[in-house]
Scaffold this motif. Structure first.
Motif, PDB file in Angstrom:
ATOM      1  N   ASP A  56     -52.182 -36.446 113.763  1.00  0.00           N
ATOM      2  CA  ASP A  56     -51.081 -36.684 112.818  1.00  0.00           C
ATOM      3  C   ASP A  56     -51.403 -36.107 111.437  1.00  0.00           C
ATOM      4  O   ASP A  56     -50.529 -35.542 110.776  1.00  0.00           O
ATOM      5  N   LYS A  57     -52.651 -36.259 111.003  1.00  0.00           N
ATOM      6  CA  LYS A  57     -53.024 -35.766 109.672  1.00  0.00           C
ATOM      7  C   LYS A  57     -53.001 -34.246 109.619  1.00  0.00           C
ATOM      8  O   LYS A  57     -52.533 -33.659 108.642  1.00  0.00           O
ATOM      9  N   ILE A  58     -53.492 -33.619 110.675  1.00  0.00           N
ATOM     10  CA  ILE A  58     -53.471 -32.152 110.702  1.00  0.00           C
ATOM     11  C   ILE A  58     -52.041 -31.638 110.715  1.00  0.00           C
ATOM     12  O   ILE A  58     -51.703 -30.690 109.996  1.00  0.00           O
ATOM     13  N   SER A  59     -51.172 -32.272 111.503  1.00  0.00           N
ATOM     14  CA  SER A  59     -49.777 -31.819 111.592  1.00  0.00           C
ATOM     15  C   SER A  59     -49.016 -32.104 110.302  1.00  0.00           C
ATOM     16  O   SER A  59     -48.058 -31.398 109.977  1.00  0.00           O
ATOM     17  N   THR A  60     -49.424 -33.119 109.543  1.00  0.00           N
ATOM     18  CA  THR A  60     -48.770 -33.415 108.268  1.00  0.00           C
ATOM     19  C   THR A  60     -48.884 -32.224 107.314  1.00  0.00           C
ATOM     20  O   THR A  60     -47.936 -31.903 106.600  1.00  0.00           O
ATOM     21  N   PHE A  61     -50.022 -31.563 107.314  1.00  0.00           N
ATOM     22  CA  PHE A  61     -50.249 -30.455 106.385  1.00  0.00           C
ATOM     23  C   PHE A  61     -49.981 -29.078 106.999  1.00  0.00           C
ATOM     24  O   PHE A  61     -49.983 -28.078 106.275  1.00  0.00           O
ATOM     25  N   GLN A  65     -40.315 -32.483 105.502  1.00  0.00           N
ATOM     26  CA  GLN A  65     -40.312 -33.817 106.098  1.00  0.00           C
ATOM     27  C   GLN A  65     -41.336 -34.699 105.371  1.00  0.00           C
ATOM     28  O   GLN A  65     -42.490 -34.811 105.761  1.00  0.00           O
ATOM     29  N   TRP A  66     -40.883 -35.368 104.327  1.00  0.00           N
ATOM     30  CA  TRP A  66     -41.776 -36.153 103.468  1.00  0.00           C
ATOM     31  C   TRP A  66     -42.342 -37.385 104.160  1.00  0.00           C
ATOM     32  O   TRP A  66     -43.397 -37.897 103.756  1.00  0.00           O
ATOM     33  N   LYS A  67     -41.656 -37.860 105.189  1.00  0.00           N
ATOM     34  CA  LYS A  67     -42.124 -39.100 105.832  1.00  0.00           C
ATOM     35  C   LYS A  67     -43.520 -38.941 106.435  1.00  0.00           C
ATOM     36  O   LYS A  67     -44.239 -39.930 106.628  1.00  0.00           O
ATOM     37  N   ASN A  68     -43.898 -37.695 106.740  1.00  0.00           N
ATOM     38  CA  ASN A  68     -45.226 -37.470 107.320  1.00  0.00           C
ATOM     39  C   ASN A  68     -46.344 -37.790 106.338  1.00  0.00           C
ATOM     40  O   ASN A  68     -47.411 -38.275 106.716  1.00  0.00           O
ATOM     41  N   ILE A  69     -46.108 -37.515 105.067  1.00  0.00           N
ATOM     42  CA  ILE A  69     -47.160 -37.729 104.058  1.00  0.00           C
ATOM     43  C   ILE A  69     -46.940 -39.006 103.255  1.00  0.00           C
ATOM     44  O   ILE A  69     -47.832 -39.451 102.526  1.00  0.00           O
ATOM     45  N   GLN A  70     -45.779 -39.603 103.408  1.00  0.00           N
ATOM     46  CA  GLN A  70     -45.462 -40.799 102.608  1.00  0.00           C
ATOM     47  C   GLN A  70     -46.414 -41.951 102.888  1.00  0.00           C
ATOM     48  O   GLN A  70     -46.745 -42.728 101.996  1.00  0.00           O
ATOM     49  N   GLU A  71     -46.898 -42.057 104.134  1.00  0.00           N
ATOM     50  CA  GLU A  71     -47.808 -43.162 104.465  1.00  0.00           C
ATOM     51  C   GLU A  71     -49.158 -43.025 103.764  1.00  0.00           C
ATOM     52  O   GLU A  71     -49.909 -43.985 103.655  1.00  0.00           O
ATOM     53  N   TYR A  72     -49.468 -41.806 103.272  1.00  0.00           N
ATOM     54  CA  TYR A  72     -50.731 -41.590 102.576  1.00  0.00           C
ATOM     55  C   TYR A  72     -50.596 -41.721 101.063  1.00  0.00           C
ATOM     56  O   TYR A  72     -51.579 -41.565 100.337  1.00  0.00           O
ATOM     57  N   LEU A  73     -49.394 -42.025 100.593  1.00  0.00           N
ATOM     58  CA  LEU A  73     -49.154 -42.156  99.157  1.00  0.00           C
ATOM     59  C   LEU A  73     -49.788 -43.441  98.642  1.00  0.00           C
ATOM     60  O   LEU A  73     -49.470 -44.536  99.102  1.00  0.00           O
ATOM     61  N   SER A  90     -50.173 -44.083  95.121  1.00  0.00           N
ATOM     62  CA  SER A  90     -49.524 -44.471  93.868  1.00  0.00           C
ATOM     63  C   SER A  90     -48.468 -43.434  93.513  1.00  0.00           C
ATOM     64  O   SER A  90     -48.528 -42.283  93.942  1.00  0.00           O
ATOM     65  N   GLY A  91     -47.500 -43.877  92.688  1.00  0.00           N
ATOM     66  CA  GLY A  91     -46.449 -42.964  92.255  1.00  0.00           C
ATOM     67  C   GLY A  91     -45.350 -42.812  93.287  1.00  0.00           C
ATOM     68  O   GLY A  91     -45.101 -43.700  94.109  1.00  0.00           O
ATOM     69  N   ARG A  92     -44.713 -41.659  93.275  1.00  0.00           N
ATOM     70  CA  ARG A  92     -43.591 -41.385  94.166  1.00  0.00           C
ATOM     71  C   ARG A  92     -43.656 -39.946  94.656  1.00  0.00           C
ATOM     72  O   ARG A  92     -44.543 -39.179  94.278  1.00  0.00           O
ATOM     73  N   LEU A  93     -42.701 -39.596  95.510  1.00  0.00           N
ATOM     74  CA  LEU A  93     -42.624 -38.237  96.030  1.00  0.00           C
ATOM     75  C   LEU A  93     -41.886 -37.343  95.039  1.00  0.00           C
ATOM     76  O   LEU A  93     -40.990 -37.810  94.324  1.00  0.00           O
ATOM     77  N   PRO A  94     -42.209 -36.052  94.982  1.00  0.00           N
ATOM     78  CA  PRO A  94     -41.487 -35.133  94.088  1.00  0.00           C
ATOM     79  C   PRO A  94     -40.017 -35.019  94.474  1.00  0.00           C
ATOM     80  O   PRO A  94     -39.670 -35.086  95.659  1.00  0.00           O
ATOM     81  N   ASN A  95     -39.178 -34.840  93.484  1.00  0.00           N
ATOM     82  CA  ASN A  95     -37.746 -34.660  93.718  1.00  0.00           C
ATOM     83  C   ASN A  95     -37.442 -33.164  93.705  1.00  0.00           C
ATOM     84  O   ASN A  95     -37.392 -32.535  92.650  1.00  0.00           O
TER      85      ASN A  95
END
Length: 411
Positions: free
Chosen positions: A56-61, A130-138, A140-145
């Motif tokens: 999952d981590k490799i496919s996220t990037f 597809q931001w949901k792939n990396i959102q679980e690793y966030l 602090s802060g938020r995702l870029p708009n």
């Protein structure tokens, strides 16, 4: 014969087992099955969990399949642009099993602060990312708009933020080198709106994620040109087949590379977990079976007189063997119950609390991930019980050698 079976079963399960010679051996056999089941459940859950988490981590990037120009295929940096107007984009309808496709671009840069500097790979993404792939690793802060006009918002890893002494909300300078090294690098100022930690240090030490339009301007590309396409498949098990199908469906000027091919050293390492799991299962089942066989033999020898009496009453060998096998099955079930109870409990504790930590430099994760698949656990229980009972047919064969006259006189 039913009466004989009932009497024998009562004798075999009577409370006098507690004071018999076989009592400690039976307890050891139950404990062996329970410990074996615990080891098997934990090894399967952690082994498969680690494999899935790393995939999952490799496919996220990277996505599952990367479509790029032939010249860029072995490089992380996007050099030759691809026209975004392709038959397979934005929907890959010609190949089944494709869940998503997104356009990206990568370019090397240097982040420089007042006290330090780091080389990074700026990953430019667009509205289709597809931001949901990396959102679980966030963390602090938020995702870029990125849905509005071009902006300076980026995601920075926790690893880089600590090395550069940057925090959420800070701005930093990035220098993008031009192909002609004699020219001055392009300077861009970015703002940290989110900090992520994937636990995969190879990526955390490299990637900064921001707007692809920055790279299009730096590379002097049009808004319809991108560096590569990342394709996601619905079922990872089909990645090799889908990679071939995608290759056949795209233009002859493009090439594909699956993440299994790109990171072959990691996936070859992951295959070792399958071998380790199989070895653990074989050893644990062997230990449990041997202990059960010993317990059954002791039980048979301890009940030799009873066997003689039953034979004298007319019971055949198979009927008596079934009685002992039934008792053995009862012991197996007890061992499986405690093994499942403790094993699943340990896996759930690790899943919710993450007690066991791992070194991300060696395992690519911060804590031992687990995969709780009840179908695998059910098959494990059925397989263990079946193998044990089949093997126990061998020691139960000794019953056929016992004669009523000698057995009744046996002391």
């Amino acid at each position: 014969m039913n009466l004989e079976y009932f009497i024998a079963k009562r004798l075999l399960t009577a409370k006098d087992h507690k004071s018999s010679i076989s009592a400690p051996i039976i307890k050891i056999a139950i404990a062996a099955i329970a410990i074996g089941m615990i080891m098997m459940i934990v090894s399967i859950a952690t082994g498969i969990g680690l494999q899935q988490k790393i995939r999952d981590k490799i496919s996220t990037f990277n996505g599952h399949i990367i479509i790029s120009k032939y010249d860029d295929n072995q490089s992380q940096i996007s050099v030759n642009p691809i026209d975004i107007h392709q038959e397979f984009y934005p929907k890959f309808n010609t190949v089944e099993g494709i869940s998503h496709i997104q356009a990206v671009a990568n370019k090397a840069a240097i982040i420089r602060t007042e006290t330090s500097f780091e080389g990074i790979l700026f990953k430019g993404v667009g509205k289709d990312y597809q931001w949901k792939n990396i959102q679980e690793y966030l963390v602090s802060g938020r995702l870029p708009n990125l849905k509005q006009t071009i902006n300076e918002e980026v995601l920075l890893s926790e690893f880089l933020s600590k090395r550069l002494n940057l925090k959420l909300g800070d701005r930093f300078n990035s220098f993008f080198m031009k192909e002609n090294n004699t020219e001055k690098p392009n300077l861009r100022v970015f703002k940290i709106v989110g900090i992520y930690n994937s636990g995969f240090q190879e990526f955390d030490a490299t990637y900064v994620i921001g707007d692809i339009r920055h790279l299009q301007r730096i590379n002097k590309w049009s808004e319809n040109q991108v560096g590569a396409f990342e394709v996601f498949v619905s079922d990872f098990k089909t990645i090799k087949t889908k990679g071939e199908e995608v290759y056949q469906a795209i233009s002859s000027t493009l090439n594909t590379q699956t993440i299994v091919e790109k990171y072959i050293y990691i996936f070859e390492w992951l295959k070792l977990f399958d071998f380790n799991i199989i070895v653990i299962i074989i050893i644990m089942i062997a230990v449990a079976t041997i202990n059960m066989a010993v317990a059954l033999l002791v039980l048979i020898l301890e009940r030799t007189q009873m066997i003689g009496i039953l034979k004298a009453m007319g019971a055949n060998n198979w009927t008596i063997r079934k009685i002992f096998l039934y008792n053995a099955f009862h012991l197996i079930v007890r061992g499986l119950f405690w093994g499942n109870f403790i094993g699943i409990g340990l896996v759930l504790i690790q899943d919710y609390f993450g007690i066991i930590k791992l070194n991300p430099e060696n395992y690519y994760v911060n804590q031992a991930p687990v995969d709780i698949n009840f179908l695998n656990i059910l098959l494990l229980n059925l397989g263990t019980a079946t193998i044990c009972l089949i093997v126990l047919l061998i020691p139960s064969f000794i019953i056929t050698k016992i004669t009523p006259v000698k057995a009744i006189r046996f002391d």
